[in-house]
Motif scaffolding. Sequence first.
Motif: not given
Length: 200
Positions: A32-48
């Motif tokens: 959605f082409n957002k400014d990611l800087s202030e967004l809280k982001i999670m990776e499910f299954g981040c691996g290495v």
Amino acid sequence: ERVSKTKVKQTSVSSYKEENVVKFINSSINFFNKDLSELKIMEFGCGVGRVLKHISHMSNSCYGVDISPNMIEYAKEYVDNEKVQFALCTQSHIPLEDNLFDIIYSYHVLQHIPTKKNLIASLSEIFRVQKSNGYSVLHFNKKISEVDKKPGSFMWYRPNVENAIKICEDVGFFLIHKHVKPDGHFYLYLGKKWNEWYNI
């Protein structure tokens, strides 16, 4: 867990070229082409941490969640960014509070979940920790390769597009967008409720 104990970390990290990771982030995670800087982001299954390392340079608040303590230790070393936090999860519980994340993504993970029941449990937790005005980008792999069929491999539950959408909707998500590739991979973009972010 079995793989994380035997896999050579450097091989796992280098198997993803940097330009492919950046392309994946720009085309899929940040659909959605957002400014990611202030967004809280999670990776499910981040691996290495191959993708998480790059996300950590774009967002001031990222979390890596994985079922394997070994993978998390690898990721901490590889990502090496104090902005990133990590949490050890199970298939049925993410030890984080409700409505926490603006963006949740998962790549090449869900096909390793063994049963439909386990998948529903994982998706329910992803739904719980996603903000009501956020979205999830979930990668599914319907294709079963010859390698997958070998003893000890991961030929687990792999729904087709229609079944995956139904499972996600039964959990509570609504489908914002789907991107189906001819090779059996597909991405579902999922929200909790419609909001102005989803201008597609």
